[in-house]
Design a protein around this motif. Structure first.
Motif, PDB file in Angstrom:
ATOM      1  N   VAL A  79       5.687  -4.357  -7.744  1.00 40.54           N
ATOM      2  CA  VAL A  79       5.113  -4.709  -6.541  1.00 40.54           C
ATOM      3  C   VAL A  79       4.053  -5.581  -6.396  1.00 40.54           C
ATOM      4  N   SER A  80       3.253  -5.818  -7.143  1.00 41.98           N
ATOM      5  CA  SER A  80       2.071  -6.599  -7.558  1.00 41.98           C
ATOM      6  C   SER A  80       2.515  -8.031  -7.497  1.00 41.98           C
ATOM      7  N   GLU A  81       3.683  -8.041  -8.320  1.00 48.12           N
ATOM      8  CA  GLU A  81       4.332  -9.473  -8.242  1.00 48.12           C
ATOM      9  C   GLU A  81       4.761  -9.857  -6.976  1.00 48.12           C
ATOM     10  N   GLY A  88       0.822  -1.274  -0.131  1.00 48.80           N
ATOM     11  CA  GLY A  88       0.106  -0.093   0.085  1.00 48.80           C
ATOM     12  C   GLY A  88       0.722   1.303  -0.042  1.00 48.80           C
ATOM     13  N   LEU A  89       2.061   1.140   0.773  1.00 52.43           N
ATOM     14  CA  LEU A  89       2.810   2.496   0.892  1.00 52.43           C
ATOM     15  C   LEU A  89       3.474   2.787  -0.506  1.00 52.43           C
ATOM     16  N   ILE A  90       4.021   1.759  -0.944  1.00 63.05           N
ATOM     17  CA  ILE A  90       4.677   1.893  -2.217  1.00 63.05           C
ATOM     18  C   ILE A  90       3.895   2.305  -3.437  1.00 63.05           C
ATOM     19  N   ASP A  91       2.505   1.894  -3.497  1.00 68.32           N
ATOM     20  CA  ASP A  91       1.385   2.324  -4.454  1.00 68.32           C
ATOM     21  C   ASP A  91       1.094   3.743  -4.140  1.00 68.32           C
ATOM     22  N   GLU A  92       1.114   4.127  -2.958  1.00 63.41           N
ATOM     23  CA  GLU A  92       0.810   5.615  -2.540  1.00 63.41           C
ATOM     24  C   GLU A  92       1.900   6.518  -3.052  1.00 63.41           C
ATOM     25  N   GLU A  93       3.027   5.986  -2.873  1.00 63.90           N
ATOM     26  CA  GLU A  93       4.318   6.851  -3.210  1.00 63.90           C
ATOM     27  C   GLU A  93       4.411   7.058  -4.855  1.00 63.90           C
ATOM     28  N   CYS A  94       4.140   5.995  -5.546  1.00 61.42           N
ATOM     29  CA  CYS A  94       4.034   6.070  -6.879  1.00 61.42           C
ATOM     30  C   CYS A  94       2.910   7.134  -7.275  1.00 61.42           C
ATOM     31  N   THR A  95       1.774   6.711  -6.797  1.00 63.64           N
ATOM     32  CA  THR A  95       0.870   7.879  -7.123  1.00 63.64           C
ATOM     33  C   THR A  95       0.985   9.176  -7.087  1.00 63.64           C
ATOM     34  N   ARG A  96       1.659   9.323  -5.806  1.00 62.78           N
ATOM     35  CA  ARG A  96       2.023  10.967  -5.328  1.00 62.78           C
ATOM     36  C   ARG A  96       3.026  11.376  -6.264  1.00 62.78           C
ATOM     37  N   ILE A  97       4.166  10.548  -6.535  1.00 65.02           N
ATOM     38  CA  ILE A  97       5.295  11.262  -7.260  1.00 65.02           C
ATOM     39  C   ILE A  97       4.671  11.489  -8.866  1.00 65.02           C
ATOM     40  N   LEU A  98       3.779  10.554  -9.336  1.00 66.42           N
ATOM     41  CA  LEU A  98       3.302  10.853 -10.611  1.00 66.42           C
ATOM     42  C   LEU A  98       2.413  12.104 -10.681  1.00 66.42           C
ATOM     43  N   ALA A  99       1.767  12.255  -9.581  1.00 64.45           N
ATOM     44  CA  ALA A  99       0.961  13.481  -9.578  1.00 64.45           C
ATOM     45  C   ALA A  99       1.779  14.919  -9.072  1.00 64.45           C
ATOM     46  N   LYS A 100       2.693  14.672  -8.409  1.00 66.20           N
ATOM     47  CA  LYS A 100       3.380  15.898  -8.060  1.00 66.20           C
ATOM     48  C   LYS A 100       4.502  16.113  -8.983  1.00 66.20           C
ATOM     49  N   ARG A 101       5.268  15.332  -9.591  1.00 70.00           N
ATOM     50  CA  ARG A 101       6.314  15.370 -10.323  1.00 70.00           C
ATOM     51  C   ARG A 101       6.139  15.301 -11.558  1.00 70.00           C
ATOM     52  N   GLN A 102       5.144  14.610 -12.257  1.00 67.75           N
ATOM     53  CA  GLN A 102       4.861  14.379 -13.590  1.00 67.75           C
ATOM     54  C   GLN A 102       6.188  14.151 -14.217  1.00 67.75           C
TER      55      GLN A 102
END
Lengths: 237, 237
Positions: free
Chosen positions: B95-97, B65-79
């Motif tokens: 991470v799903s694997e 869950g943490l890593i997934d949130e990090e991915c989403t946050r970086i995508l939204a913030k850093r583009q």
């Protein structure tokens, strides 16, 4: 003029998202057919239908690659935020679930060819039919839920997976007992057990697909939430 | 001043990416232990070790869950674009694997508890040990490949999955034969077959993890490329 350009870009962006969604639903339709046909091929001992299911794997893989490329391109070009970003991430994950459902359908087709060659199993077809219908329905409803962004249906599908697991475990116990009574049937019954296992996994993937939809619409990650708590989690979001 | 600010932002961004990578490797380490411990618990009939494996599921889900949130946050913030974007998408899939490898380890732990309660299986432990070592090695090498962005190792791991599949099929045939000779063993041997099946799936997930790494480093999607053609595809990229 500025406004017109912005509208134009925004319209293009919407078209791209809509196309992505359509490709996802198209791929879902192909996989849904694959699963249904794999079960039908087994029940009818229809080898050429089983071969059709295997052939469709190429189409599924192509769509998988195409959708993944679209996701990457939109992320790089449009730098979406909030719900658009969630939609792309959710589809990117859901598409892997579809692809793996297709893989399981292909496994069932191969097992069907085994059963046609080695002789039908004396047991387990009733269970395959019943569980097969359950998971086919789950895929259908999951795709419907995506088409209409319908969270209630998504939750219903996720819950349905529990019923599939119960049917699967009951079927397994009865087949193990049968093999003990008639050991000559073992190698054929084992093929039926693999089919049931594949169906059970297809149910898992349908549940995951719906969990990705819930994330897309509600922004909450429910992958590790118990199905009985799903409605509450989503209501609070 | 502008330049300093840009440098500062870029440094923060790099830190975020590095942290994401570290969390991914941490989660990989936990899953690697889970898999090793689940095999050891089975071979030693060690119920408390099996319980440990099950308990670690919570940690794995939290990291997921943490890593997934990090991915989403970086995508939204850093583009991010280009290779940074690929890294995030690749880790988001890898991470799903890892999470599913953890699920399989948990299944093995549950089967171990069954086997301890119902009585050990008379056959199949040698095969579990051998295939277990193979897939443990694959996970270890896959994580190493991620840590060093090492494509050669990633290709090696993907190829190794063929060897696992072969061992698995051989083991399966021999266990089916054994059950036919001694039908009283069926319900215990079936538990061993489920363990082997889980190990085989862990091998699949390790291969997929490496395919995501190849996409990250080379920008080519090799998920549907035959393992024998991998080296060629990657060389041409």
């Amino acid at each position: 003029m500025q406004e017109l350009t912005t509208d134009h870009i925004s319209q293009q962006f919407n078209n791209e998202l809509e196309q992505l969604r359509q490709h996802f639903l198209t791929m879902g339709g192909v996989v849904e057919n694959q699963v249904q046909d794999s079960i039908q091929a087994l029940l009818d001992a229809n080898g050429s239908l089983a071969e059709d299911v295997k052939d469709k794997d190429t189409t599924v893989n192509q769509l998988d690659g195409l959708i993944d490329e679209e996701c990457t391109r939109i992320l790089a070009k449009r730098q979406p935020a909030a719900s658009d970003l969630r939609m792309i991430l959710s589809i990117s994950k859901a598409v892997s679930e579809l692809e793996r459902m297709g893989d399981e359908a292909k496994k069932i087709a191969n097992l069907t060819l085994n059963l046609i060659n080695e002789g039908e199993s004396p047991r387990g077809y009733v269970e395959i039919n019943r569980i097969g219908q359950m998971v086919s329905r789950m895929i259908h409803d999951a795709l419907d839920a995506y088409a209409r962004l319908d969270i209630d249906t998504a939750i219903k599908v996720a819950k349905q997976d529990r019923a599939v697991d119960q049917e699967y475990n009951t079927a397994l116990r009865s087949l193990v007992t049968y093999m003990m009574e008639d050991p000559r049937s073992i190698s054929r019954v084992i093929n039926v057990i693999w089919v049931l296992r594949s169906l059970e996994r297809i149910g898992d993937h349908a549940r995951h697909t719906c969990q990705h939809l819930i994330f897309m619409v509600k922004g909450v990650d429910v992958r590790h939430v118990h199905v009985n708590d799903l409605a509450g989690e989503v209501k609070d979001a």
